[in-house]
Design a protein around this motif. Structure first.
Motif, PDB file in Angstrom:
ATOM      1  N   THR A 298       2.731  20.428  -1.811  1.00 46.27           N
ATOM      2  CA  THR A 298       3.513  20.693  -0.595  1.00 46.27           C
ATOM      3  C   THR A 298       4.879  20.039  -0.685  1.00 46.27           C
ATOM      4  O   THR A 298       5.901  20.660  -0.358  1.00 46.27           O
ATOM      5  N   LEU A 299       4.921  18.804  -1.138  1.00 46.95           N
ATOM      6  CA  LEU A 299       6.201  18.099  -1.286  1.00 46.95           C
ATOM      7  C   LEU A 299       7.079  18.789  -2.334  1.00 46.95           C
ATOM      8  O   LEU A 299       8.289  18.915  -2.150  1.00 46.95           O
ATOM      9  N   PHE A 300       6.464  19.252  -3.417  1.00 43.77           N
ATOM     10  CA  PHE A 300       7.221  20.002  -4.422  1.00 43.77           C
ATOM     11  C   PHE A 300       7.798  21.274  -3.809  1.00 43.77           C
ATOM     12  O   PHE A 300       8.961  21.618  -4.049  1.00 43.77           O
TER      13      PHE A 300
ATOM     14  N   LEU B 246      13.399  11.202   2.621  1.00 41.20           N
ATOM     15  CA  LEU B 246      12.463  11.101   3.742  1.00 41.20           C
ATOM     16  C   LEU B 246      11.101  10.562   3.303  1.00 41.20           C
ATOM     17  O   LEU B 246      10.460   9.814   4.040  1.00 41.20           O
ATOM     18  N   LEU B 247      10.669  10.939   2.118  1.00 35.95           N
ATOM     19  CA  LEU B 247       9.379  10.483   1.607  1.00 35.95           C
ATOM     20  C   LEU B 247       9.331   8.961   1.481  1.00 35.95           C
ATOM     21  O   LEU B 247       8.317   8.345   1.786  1.00 35.95           O
TER      22      LEU B 247
ATOM     23  N   THR C   4       8.230   8.471   8.380  1.00 32.39           N
ATOM     24  CA  THR C   4       8.310   9.936   8.435  1.00 32.39           C
ATOM     25  C   THR C   4       6.950  10.578   8.188  1.00 32.39           C
ATOM     26  O   THR C   4       6.751  11.744   8.520  1.00 32.39           O
ATOM     27  N   LYS C   5       6.049   9.834   7.589  1.00 31.06           N
ATOM     28  CA  LYS C   5       4.688  10.290   7.273  1.00 31.06           C
ATOM     29  C   LYS C   5       4.641  11.451   6.278  1.00 31.06           C
ATOM     30  O   LYS C   5       3.621  12.109   6.146  1.00 31.06           O
ATOM     31  N   LEU C   6       5.738  11.703   5.555  1.00 31.64           N
ATOM     32  CA  LEU C   6       5.712  12.763   4.539  1.00 31.64           C
ATOM     33  C   LEU C   6       4.728  12.437   3.423  1.00 31.64           C
ATOM     34  O   LEU C   6       4.227  13.339   2.759  1.00 31.64           O
ATOM     35  N   TRP C   7       4.427  11.168   3.229  1.00 26.85           N
ATOM     36  CA  TRP C   7       3.525  10.752   2.159  1.00 26.85           C
ATOM     37  C   TRP C   7       2.118  11.312   2.336  1.00 26.85           C
ATOM     38  O   TRP C   7       1.345  11.334   1.390  1.00 26.85           O
ATOM     39  N   HIS C   8       1.789  11.790   3.520  1.00 25.37           N
ATOM     40  CA  HIS C   8       0.431  12.328   3.694  1.00 25.37           C
ATOM     41  C   HIS C   8       0.307  13.771   3.197  1.00 25.37           C
ATOM     42  O   HIS C   8      -0.793  14.302   3.108  1.00 25.37           O
ATOM     43  N   PHE C   9       1.422  14.420   2.846  1.00 24.70           N
ATOM     44  CA  PHE C   9       1.370  15.762   2.272  1.00 24.70           C
ATOM     45  C   PHE C   9       0.960  15.700   0.808  1.00 24.70           C
ATOM     46  O   PHE C   9       1.189  14.710   0.123  1.00 24.70           O
TER      47      PHE C   9
ATOM     48  N   LYS D 152       0.839  -1.203   0.000  1.00 24.10           N
ATOM     49  CA  LYS D 152       0.000   0.000   0.000  1.00 24.10           C
ATOM     50  C   LYS D 152       0.869   1.246   0.000  1.00 24.10           C
ATOM     51  O   LYS D 152       0.570   2.223  -0.683  1.00 24.10           O
ATOM     52  N   PHE D 153       1.950   1.216   0.779  1.00 24.95           N
ATOM     53  CA  PHE D 153       2.862   2.359   0.822  1.00 24.95           C
ATOM     54  C   PHE D 153       3.488   2.581  -0.543  1.00 24.95           C
ATOM     55  O   PHE D 153       3.560   3.716  -1.025  1.00 24.95           O
TER      56      PHE D 153
END
Length: 79
Positions: A59-61, A44-45, A50-55, A5-6
């Motif tokens: 935002t990530l850009f 980090l993504l 790190t949970k950066l995937w929820h942005f 899923k990730f």
């Protein structure tokens, strides 16, 4: 989150970020991909914890663009 899923989440997010990089910096897809994959943001993504995937991709850009211009970036929730 399960590993599959990730990975699926990453395969949905990353192309959007690469497209934004291509638009902003006038890079071709290969150059944009290389730039993103060697960034600290991507490093980090790809770590689920790190949970950066929820942005959002935008935002990530923006985090990537900040890293590119300053050498560092701030994770929005840490401000």
């Amino acid at each position: 989150m399960e590993e599959k899923k990730f990975e699926a989440v990453l395969t949905l997010i990353v192309p959007h970020i690469i497209r934004l990089i291509m638009e902003r910096y006038s890079y071709d897809e290969i150059t944009a991909s290389k730039e993103f994959y060697v960034s600290k943001v991507y490093s980090l993504l790809e770590q689920e914890e790190t949970k950066l995937w929820h942005f959002s991709p935008l935002t990530l850009f923006n985090m990537f663009a900040e890293e590119k211009s300053t050498g560092n970036f701030i994770i929005p929730e840490e401000t």
